[in-house]
Design a protein around this motif. Structure first.
Motif, PDB file in Angstrom:
ATOM      1  N   LYS A 117       0.601  -1.242   0.027  1.00 16.59           N
ATOM      2  CA  LYS A 117       0.083  -0.005  -0.390  1.00 16.59           C
ATOM      3  C   LYS A 117       0.950   1.295   0.129  1.00 16.59           C
ATOM      4  CE  LYS A 117      -3.777   3.092   0.808  1.00 16.59           C
ATOM      5  NZ  LYS A 117      -4.642   3.040  -0.115  1.00 16.59           N
ATOM      6  N   ILE A 118       1.557   1.157   0.876  1.00 13.83           N
ATOM      7  CA  ILE A 118       3.226   2.690   1.059  1.00 13.83           C
ATOM      8  C   ILE A 118       3.805   3.066  -0.402  1.00 13.83           C
ATOM      9  CG2 ILE A 118       4.299   3.079   2.602  1.00 13.83           C
ATOM     10  CD1 ILE A 118       2.359   1.807   4.723  1.00 13.83           C
ATOM     11  N   LEU A 119       3.992   1.787  -0.756  1.00 11.91           N
ATOM     12  CA  LEU A 119       5.171   1.543  -1.463  1.00 11.91           C
ATOM     13  C   LEU A 119       4.601   2.156  -2.845  1.00 11.91           C
ATOM     14  CD1 LEU A 119       7.830   1.378  -2.879  1.00 11.91           C
ATOM     15  CD2 LEU A 119       7.325  -0.642  -2.743  1.00 11.91           C
ATOM     16  N   ASN A 120       2.653   1.944  -3.070  1.00  8.40           N
ATOM     17  CA  ASN A 120       1.849   2.001  -4.144  1.00  8.40           C
ATOM     18  C   ASN A 120       2.003   3.894  -3.983  1.00  8.40           C
ATOM     19  OD1 ASN A 120       1.249   0.771  -5.878  1.00  8.40           O
ATOM     20  ND2 ASN A 120       0.553  -1.243  -4.665  1.00  8.40           N
ATOM     21  N   LEU A 121       1.677   4.460  -3.013  1.00 10.61           N
ATOM     22  CA  LEU A 121       1.326   5.414  -2.716  1.00 10.61           C
ATOM     23  C   LEU A 121       2.673   6.231  -3.283  1.00 10.61           C
ATOM     24  CD1 LEU A 121       0.226   6.432   0.938  1.00 10.61           C
ATOM     25  CD2 LEU A 121      -0.623   6.249  -0.889  1.00 10.61           C
ATOM     26  N   PHE A 122       3.875   6.166  -3.144  1.00  7.78           N
ATOM     27  CA  PHE A 122       4.807   6.911  -3.925  1.00  7.78           C
ATOM     28  C   PHE A 122       4.716   6.488  -5.239  1.00  7.78           C
ATOM     29  CE2 PHE A 122       6.971   6.298   0.572  1.00  7.78           C
ATOM     30  CZ  PHE A 122       7.012   7.209   1.087  1.00  7.78           C
ATOM     31  N   LEU A 123       4.451   5.331  -5.510  1.00  3.59           N
ATOM     32  CA  LEU A 123       5.009   5.623  -7.214  1.00  3.59           C
ATOM     33  C   LEU A 123       3.714   5.853  -7.620  1.00  3.59           C
ATOM     34  CD1 LEU A 123       5.425   1.472  -7.477  1.00  3.59           C
ATOM     35  CD2 LEU A 123       6.641   3.312  -7.860  1.00  3.59           C
ATOM     36  N   SER A 124       2.670   6.302  -6.608  1.00  5.55           N
ATOM     37  CA  SER A 124       1.717   7.296  -8.238  1.00  5.55           C
ATOM     38  C   SER A 124       1.264   8.873  -7.721  1.00  5.55           C
ATOM     39  CB  SER A 124       0.505   6.580  -7.370  1.00  5.55           C
ATOM     40  OG  SER A 124       0.153   7.137  -6.193  1.00  5.55           O
ATOM     41  N   GLN A 144       3.817  11.902  -7.697  1.00  6.81           N
ATOM     42  CA  GLN A 144       4.932  12.701  -8.240  1.00  6.81           C
ATOM     43  C   GLN A 144       5.945  14.011  -7.341  1.00  6.81           C
ATOM     44  OE1 GLN A 144       6.163  14.182 -11.615  1.00  6.81           O
ATOM     45  NE2 GLN A 144       5.150  11.588 -12.062  1.00  6.81           N
ATOM     46  N   GLY A 145       7.113  13.535  -6.351  1.00  4.08           N
ATOM     47  CA  GLY A 145       7.240  14.200  -5.543  1.00  4.08           C
ATOM     48  C   GLY A 145       7.340  13.638  -4.335  1.00  4.08           C
ATOM     49  N   ALA A 146       7.610  14.534  -3.467  1.00  2.00           N
ATOM     50  CA  ALA A 146       7.921  13.753  -2.108  1.00  2.00           C
ATOM     51  C   ALA A 146       6.734  13.828  -1.102  1.00  2.00           C
ATOM     52  CB  ALA A 146       8.658  14.247  -0.620  1.00  2.00           C
ATOM     53  N   LEU A 147       6.651  12.738  -0.489  1.00  2.00           N
ATOM     54  CA  LEU A 147       5.196  12.633   1.101  1.00  2.00           C
ATOM     55  C   LEU A 147       5.370  12.733   1.710  1.00  2.00           C
ATOM     56  CD1 LEU A 147       3.839   8.798  -0.723  1.00  2.00           C
ATOM     57  CD2 LEU A 147       2.394  11.557  -0.689  1.00  2.00           C
ATOM     58  N   ALA A 148       3.817  13.141   2.557  1.00  2.00           N
ATOM     59  CA  ALA A 148       5.347  13.724   4.235  1.00  2.00           C
ATOM     60  C   ALA A 148       3.909  12.792   5.197  1.00  2.00           C
ATOM     61  CB  ALA A 148       3.988  15.170   4.732  1.00  2.00           C
ATOM     62  N   HIS A 149       5.118  12.495   5.811  1.00  2.00           N
ATOM     63  CA  HIS A 149       4.299  11.304   7.392  1.00  2.00           C
ATOM     64  C   HIS A 149       2.859  11.505   6.856  1.00  2.00           C
ATOM     65  CE1 HIS A 149       6.021   8.576   9.677  1.00  2.00           C
ATOM     66  NE2 HIS A 149       4.638   8.703  10.417  1.00  2.00           N
ATOM     67  N   GLY A 150       2.371  12.576   7.126  1.00  2.00           N
ATOM     68  CA  GLY A 150       1.134  12.747   8.340  1.00  2.00           C
ATOM     69  C   GLY A 150       0.877  12.217   6.796  1.00  2.00           C
ATOM     70  N   ASP A 151       1.067  12.939   5.518  1.00  2.00           N
ATOM     71  CA  ASP A 151      -0.316  12.151   4.449  1.00  2.00           C
ATOM     72  C   ASP A 151      -0.013  11.015   4.294  1.00  2.00           C
ATOM     73  OD1 ASP A 151      -0.125  14.710   3.517  1.00  2.00           O
ATOM     74  OD2 ASP A 151       0.981  14.761   2.016  1.00  2.00           O
ATOM     75  N   ILE A 152       1.182  10.615   4.295  1.00  2.00           N
ATOM     76  CA  ILE A 152       0.896   8.379   4.569  1.00  2.00           C
ATOM     77  C   ILE A 152      -0.053   7.650   4.942  1.00  2.00           C
ATOM     78  CG2 ILE A 152       2.336   6.834   4.666  1.00  2.00           C
ATOM     79  CD1 ILE A 152       5.039   8.668   3.249  1.00  2.00           C
ATOM     80  N   GLU A 153       0.579   8.494   6.776  1.00  2.00           N
ATOM     81  CA  GLU A 153      -0.788   8.422   7.739  1.00  2.00           C
ATOM     82  C   GLU A 153      -1.901   8.451   7.564  1.00  2.00           C
ATOM     83  OE1 GLU A 153       0.451  10.102  11.290  1.00  2.00           O
ATOM     84  OE2 GLU A 153       1.759   8.719  12.298  1.00  2.00           O
ATOM     85  N   THR A 154      -2.759   9.502   7.066  1.00  2.00           N
ATOM     86  CA  THR A 154      -3.978   9.808   6.776  1.00  2.00           C
ATOM     87  C   THR A 154      -4.499   8.438   5.343  1.00  2.00           C
ATOM     88  OG1 THR A 154      -3.559  12.218   7.104  1.00  2.00           O
ATOM     89  CG2 THR A 154      -5.578  11.361   5.839  1.00  2.00           C
ATOM     90  N   LYS A 155      -3.468   8.012   4.012  1.00  2.00           N
ATOM     91  CA  LYS A 155      -4.111   7.290   3.203  1.00  2.00           C
ATOM     92  C   LYS A 155      -3.127   6.135   3.606  1.00  2.00           C
ATOM     93  CE  LYS A 155      -3.378  10.721  -0.266  1.00  2.00           C
ATOM     94  NZ  LYS A 155      -1.574  11.695  -1.214  1.00  2.00           N
ATOM     95  N   ALA A 156      -3.155   6.380   4.347  1.00  2.00           N
ATOM     96  CA  ALA A 156      -2.396   4.754   4.787  1.00  2.00           C
ATOM     97  C   ALA A 156      -3.813   3.629   5.960  1.00  2.00           C
ATOM     98  CB  ALA A 156      -1.660   3.854   4.995  1.00  2.00           C
ATOM     99  N   LYS A 171      -6.418   1.123   7.129  1.00  2.00           N
ATOM    100  CA  LYS A 171      -6.090   0.044   6.903  1.00  2.00           C
ATOM    101  C   LYS A 171      -5.207  -0.168   8.164  1.00  2.00           C
ATOM    102  CE  LYS A 171      -6.132  -3.205   3.736  1.00  2.00           C
ATOM    103  NZ  LYS A 171      -6.061  -3.642   2.402  1.00  2.00           N
ATOM    104  N   PHE A 172      -4.235   0.523   8.389  1.00  2.00           N
ATOM    105  CA  PHE A 172      -3.053  -0.095   9.305  1.00  2.00           C
ATOM    106  C   PHE A 172      -3.130   1.905  10.277  1.00  2.00           C
ATOM    107  CE2 PHE A 172      -1.859  -0.720   4.800  1.00  2.00           C
ATOM    108  CZ  PHE A 172      -2.060  -2.060   4.747  1.00  2.00           C
ATOM    109  N   ASP A 173      -2.391   0.908  11.585  1.00  2.00           N
ATOM    110  CA  ASP A 173      -1.692   1.756  12.200  1.00  2.00           C
ATOM    111  C   ASP A 173      -0.573   2.330  12.366  1.00  2.00           C
ATOM    112  OD1 ASP A 173       0.238  -0.296  13.260  1.00  2.00           O
ATOM    113  OD2 ASP A 173      -1.960  -0.743  14.521  1.00  2.00           O
ATOM    114  N   ARG A 174      -0.715   3.453  12.896  1.00  2.00           N
ATOM    115  CA  ARG A 174       0.613   3.919  13.371  1.00  2.00           C
ATOM    116  C   ARG A 174       1.742   3.883  13.122  1.00  2.00           C
ATOM    117  NH1 ARG A 174      -1.323  10.144  14.833  1.00  2.00           N
ATOM    118  NH2 ARG A 174       1.207  10.352  15.557  1.00  2.00           N
TER     119      ARG A 174
END
Ligand SMILES: [Zn+2]
Ligand SMILES: [Zn+2]
Ligand SMILES: [Zn+2]
Length: 138
Positions: free
Chosen positions: A22-29, A31-43, A46-49
């Motif tokens: 799930k998280i690797l797919n976020l990065f591949l989708s 352009q550029g960087a993801l903030a820790h908070g964004d990743i937490e929100t998007k994942a 299904k997944f805890d912090r």
């Protein structure tokens, strides 16, 4: 897309888990960087912090993603190029952060200049960030 995720995990001898996929797919989708908070929100559905945090740590250790320093102390991550490997990052490029929208990009072609240190000093790590306004925000 899924194949690329499996490839990257396998190449780094990581077992394929739902959170890693799930998280690797976020990065591949993006352009550029993801903030820790964004990743937490998007994942986060299904997944805890802790799972998200551990997954990101594993990716950094394996040379799949690298961290980007920010002035507000929020960590951002971006995908590494293929020449990074476990314990060996080669992300000596400059990063750009937009002051308005927070967009963060890797300037892969712009390398951090070598800094001449006093005699006997050994450099280990250098970061360079350019803050400004991106083309969407100007
Ligand atoms: Zn790297
Ligand atoms: Zn912007
Ligand atoms: Zn970068």
């Amino acid at each position: 897309m899924t194949n690329r995720v499996d490839d990257i995990l396998r190449r780094n001898s990581l077992s394929v888990t739902e959170s890693r996929k799930k998280i690797l797919n976020l990065f591949l989708s993006v352009q550029g960087a993801l903030a820790h908070g964004d990743i937490e929100t998007k994942a986060g559905e299904k997944f805890d912090r802790v799972t998200v945090y551990r997954t990101l740590q594993t990716f950094v250790e394996k040379g799949i993603i690298h961290t980007i320093p920010t002035t507000d102390n929020s960590v951002r991550y971006a995908l590494c190029k293929d020449n990074c490997s476990e314990g060996h990052h080669h992300d000596n490029h400059v990063h750009f952060i937009c002051d308005k929208c927070g967009k963060t990009i890797c300037l892969d072609d712009v390398t951090i200049p070598e800094v001449k240190l006093p005699k006997g000093f050994t450099p280990k790590h250098a970061e360079m960030v350019v803050n400004g306004v991106c083309d969407d925000c100007k």
